[in-house]
Scaffold this motif. Sequence first.
Motif, short mmCIF file in Angstrom:
data_model
loop_
_atom_site.label_atom_id
_atom_site.label_comp_id
_atom_site.label_asym_id
_atom_site.label_seq_id
_atom_site.Cartn_x
_atom_site.Cartn_y
_atom_site.Cartn_z
N ARG A 43 -80.12 33.75 8.61
CA ARG A 43 -80.61 32.66 8.47
C ARG A 43 -82.03 33.54 8.58
NH1 ARG A 43 -81.11 27.09 11.24
NH2 ARG A 43 -79.55 26.99 10.59
N SER A 44 -82.18 34.23 9.04
CA SER A 44 -84.14 34.03 9.72
C SER A 44 -84.38 36.30 9.68
CB SER A 44 -84.35 33.81 10.45
OG SER A 44 -84.23 32.17 10.78
N THR A 45 -85.16 36.43 9.14
CA THR A 45 -85.17 37.56 9.25
C THR A 45 -85.70 38.40 11.07
OG1 THR A 45 -87.46 37.21 9.48
CG2 THR A 45 -86.84 37.39 7.18
N PRO A 46 -85.54 39.88 11.03
CA PRO A 46 -85.86 40.15 12.53
C PRO A 46 -86.84 39.46 13.14
CG PRO A 46 -84.68 41.48 11.27
CD PRO A 46 -85.17 40.85 10.40
N GLN A 47 -88.59 39.35 12.55
CA GLN A 47 -89.20 38.76 12.79
C GLN A 47 -89.07 37.65 13.51
OE1 GLN A 47 -88.79 40.96 10.66
NE2 GLN A 47 -89.31 42.59 10.57
N VAL A 48 -88.92 36.24 12.82
CA VAL A 48 -89.03 35.31 12.92
C VAL A 48 -87.85 35.04 14.39
CG1 VAL A 48 -87.61 33.02 12.36
CG2 VAL A 48 -89.12 34.58 10.27
N VAL A 49 -86.61 35.78 14.12
CA VAL A 49 -85.82 36.08 15.20
C VAL A 49 -86.35 36.41 16.62
CG1 VAL A 49 -83.48 36.62 16.46
CG2 VAL A 49 -83.39 36.07 13.93
N HIS A 50 -87.06 37.27 16.86
CA HIS A 50 -87.65 37.95 17.28
C HIS A 50 -88.52 36.89 18.37
CE1 HIS A 50 -89.81 41.03 20.48
NE2 HIS A 50 -90.73 40.37 20.36
N LEU A 51 -89.11 36.02 17.67
CA LEU A 51 -90.37 34.79 18.07
C LEU A 51 -89.12 34.13 18.58
CD1 LEU A 51 -92.51 33.65 18.73
CD2 LEU A 51 -92.59 32.41 16.38
N ALA A 52 -88.38 33.50 18.11
CA ALA A 52 -87.04 32.70 18.99
C ALA A 52 -86.79 33.26 19.99
CB ALA A 52 -86.08 32.72 18.07
N ASN A 53 -86.28 34.44 20.22
CA ASN A 53 -85.39 34.45 21.20
C ASN A 53 -86.52 35.29 21.98
OD1 ASN A 53 -82.77 35.21 20.82
ND2 ASN A 53 -83.73 37.52 19.43
N GLY A 54 -88.05 35.16 22.14
CA GLY A 54 -88.92 35.81 22.81
C GLY A 54 -89.63 34.00 23.49
N LEU A 55 -89.24 32.66 22.99
CA LEU A 55 -89.91 31.52 23.25
C LEU A 55 -88.35 31.55 24.13
CD1 LEU A 55 -90.27 29.59 20.25
CD2 LEU A 55 -91.68 29.44 21.85
N LEU A 56 -87.23 31.78 24.07
CA LEU A 56 -86.60 31.16 25.16
C LEU A 56 -86.41 32.28 26.22
CD1 LEU A 56 -82.71 29.84 22.94
CD2 LEU A 56 -84.82 28.83 23.40
N ALA A 57 -87.05 33.34 26.43
CA ALA A 57 -86.62 34.13 27.13
C ALA A 57 -87.90 33.73 28.38
CB ALA A 57 -87.59 35.64 26.58
N GLN A 58 -88.69 32.58 27.78
CA GLN A 58 -89.38 32.41 29.37
C GLN A 58 -89.08 31.00 29.39
OE1 GLN A 58 -93.47 32.33 27.79
NE2 GLN A 58 -93.32 34.25 26.61
N ALA A 59 -88.01 30.51 29.35
CA ALA A 59 -87.70 29.21 29.76
C ALA A 59 -86.84 28.92 30.68
CB ALA A 59 -86.76 28.98 28.97
N ARG A 60 -86.79 28.02 31.46
CA ARG A 60 -86.41 27.59 32.94
C ARG A 60 -85.50 26.10 32.59
NH1 ARG A 60 -89.36 29.78 36.66
NH2 ARG A 60 -91.21 30.68 35.70
N GLY A 61 -84.55 26.37 33.64
CA GLY A 61 -83.56 25.16 34.11
C GLY A 61 -82.04 25.98 32.95
N ARG A 62 -81.15 24.44 33.24
CA ARG A 62 -79.79 25.64 33.03
C ARG A 62 -79.41 25.75 31.59
NH1 ARG A 62 -74.84 21.28 33.42
NH2 ARG A 62 -72.91 23.17 33.64
N ALA A 63 -79.36 24.93 30.71
CA ALA A 63 -79.88 25.40 30.05
C ALA A 63 -80.59 27.33 28.92
CB ALA A 63 -80.73 24.22 28.61
N ALA A 64 -81.77 27.15 29.84
CA ALA A 64 -82.12 28.79 29.93
C ALA A 64 -81.01 29.60 30.13
CB ALA A 64 -83.31 28.80 30.80
N ASP A 65 -80.50 28.74 30.85
CA ASP A 65 -79.15 29.94 31.84
C ASP A 65 -78.37 30.05 30.92
OD1 ASP A 65 -80.80 29.71 34.32
OD2 ASP A 65 -79.37 28.32 35.38
N HIS A 66 -78.07 29.63 29.91
CA HIS A 66 -76.51 29.74 28.63
C HIS A 66 -77.39 30.03 27.59
CE1 HIS A 66 -73.40 28.44 31.60
NE2 HIS A 66 -74.40 27.38 32.26
N ARG A 67 -78.59 30.91 27.63
CA ARG A 67 -79.01 30.78 26.26
C ARG A 67 -78.69 31.74 25.46
NH1 ARG A 67 -83.09 35.01 25.41
NH2 ARG A 67 -83.42 36.10 27.69
N LEU A 68 -78.43 31.97 24.56
CA LEU A 68 -77.71 33.45 23.71
C LEU A 68 -79.11 33.84 22.68
CD1 LEU A 68 -75.13 30.82 21.33
CD2 LEU A 68 -74.76 32.73 23.41
#
Length: 750
Positions: free
Chosen positions: A319-344
């Motif tokens: 769906r998204s360009t590498p630039q959009v995907v980079h931001l999305a991955n960056g958001l989750l890289a700072q996440a905590r909790g059980r869902a964050a442990d299973h992030r893709l």
Amino acid sequence: MAACGQPAQPSPATWQHGRVTAATHSTLFPQVPDSADAVLEGLDPEQREVATALHGPVCVLAGAGTGKTRAITHRIAYGVRAGILHPSSVLAVTFTNRAAGEMRGRLRQLGAAGVQARTFHSAALRQLQYFWPKAIGGSMPRLVDRKIQLVADAAAACRIRLDRGELRDVTAEIEWSKVTQTVPADYAPAAAKAGRETPRDSAEIAQLYAAYEDIKRERSVIDFEDVLLLTVAVLQDRHDIAEQVRAQYQHFVVDEYQDVSPLQQRLLELWLGERDNLCVVGDASQTIYSFTGATPDHLLDFRTRHPGATVVKLVRDYRSTPQVVHLANGLLAQARGRAADHRLELVSQRAPGPEPVYIEYTDEPAEAEGAARRIRELIDSGVPAAEIAVLFRTNAQSETYEQALADAAVPYQLRGAERFFDRPEVRKAGVALRGAARFGGNDSLLDDAVDLPSQVRAVLSGEGWTPQPPAGSGAVRERWESLAALVNLAQDFAAAKPGATLADLVAELDERANAQHAPTVQGVTLASLHSAKGLEWDVVFLVGVAEGMMPITYAKTDEQIEEERRLLYVGVTRARERLHVSWALSRSPGGRPNRRPSRFLDGLRPGSTATAGRGGAGAAGGIERGLPGTRGSAPRRVQRTPARCRVCGRTLTDAGEMKLMRCDDCPSDMNEALYERLREWRAEQARSSGQPAFCVFTDRTLMAIAEATPDDEHELARIPGVGMRKLTRYGADVLAICAGQYATGDPDQD
């Protein structure tokens, strides 16, 4: 299909490096595949695995934009076209009528009409209506569309005054109680345990909840949650009815499984019985409805409940360009909790695009005007209005943007409005088109119409369609937008099917209406982040991304904050090409500029510093096969990082290269003697288990092991092709061989 349940791999040219058919949306009128194998064409290896894994429990962990709907609809269609699944024996369940309609439309285009694709409530309501006379007797109570008036009556009976906001909040608490199967007497302790911030004293809400239930019984009405509760009760109490339902439905597919509530999970278990022909699809990082009782625990615990499950991870983002995907991955890289442990960790498959734009405004009206001005420029440059969206945290933010877009002469539509085919103007247009198809020879309107699009334009001109849109906004403009969508649909239909008649178009509209497969309405979409889930646009404006709004002020706990982060992640991943992120320093002109950008943007927007987070990479794509017949706890889950060439560092996407963890043309340092010992050991394992040698390990995997020479389980687990089952079954032997010892493990031991 290859031996050992392994699907034949497609040629890389069919799906890699941007040459794949769009994974998240298809052409409007595609040709129906002429065979079961043709259904699989264009799927990437992981999507293909989903499509061909037709037996036993299957769990698909699908990142945003990775083509999950494509994978599961092709799975159903492949099973139907191959004669493995009977259409009427399949029940596909999702969470919105729109998603169910889209699924039915896609299945029809793939030649798998007749499959039931419904929401949990719709499927349960049909069963309840059918079995009510047999299970309970008499006529079924009337189903009420809205609870709020009944809640108001309950408040009056309890002599409790509630304003409009409190009515809405108490109604939400009642809904949460019912989907979590909490009775009025247990509400207070259950709410406290769940950490809910109740709008009134919990004892008062319990009293209102009990009065609400009493009023429903007195008036012989039920609500939507009752539909699920009553269906569960019937299936639990009447084994004959449960068996009748199970005889009808043999295979189940559940989309958006991270949003399942405890009540929906119980209903699913009753539908299944002792069987395990279940495929669930979800992404814990898109869990944004926990306030309604939804929980990702059912998704995250799937392997525990079904140790033999096949788990497929979809991470190729089409769906998204590498630039959009980079931001999305960056958001989750700072996440905590059980869902964050299973992030893709998403990997964009698209060509590079522009970097996300971050803009700070003095106040909210200036922010809205700035967004409207930029949208006007995009439309003037050729970007279709329907490919642009403005997304905000709360519906209350909509009005400012409606006014700004109207002032800029930009057409727009509000997400969450009435379903397209239920709109009065669309119904009237359908009647007019049907009449013209039957008696068009006597209609002077059609005298000068030379083709199908001109015929439709002529007929709809009598219903209010004009070549140019009306000025301004409001009901007149909305009616015109609906008719314009039908005109555009007719043009696309005629282009896809030359020689099609007005009667053919009417038949197409009837099928779309039955499937709720609506055409695109031309206008910029205004939507809350919650209602944007499952949608996508070329250009997305994320507005109001400031502290107090994102995360929202009332998000206090760590769990609530993380859900707000996931909500922003959902917003970011709606964008295909361009993303604009903005915030205002004050609410109104002249106000104190005391706001700051959302903490979620720290370290991601230019000039900001990252906040502390988990860091590290998310799980890579791939397939983990369960062992049929396994019982007990699931094997330890192995986290993997994205596959990169260990020689040159390039990200690997080819399945063969991923096995070796290097590019094919990079130099190899394989230990030839170790490779031969591994091949001899594999031959012994294959003979003792009576299966082909490659079902133990493929040649590529043995080569990768011989190159890496792992010293422990952690290093061995990092090699693609060594899943959890094989690590548990063969790990000790392989490590012993790598260490220069002879394998002594029992091949039948798990």
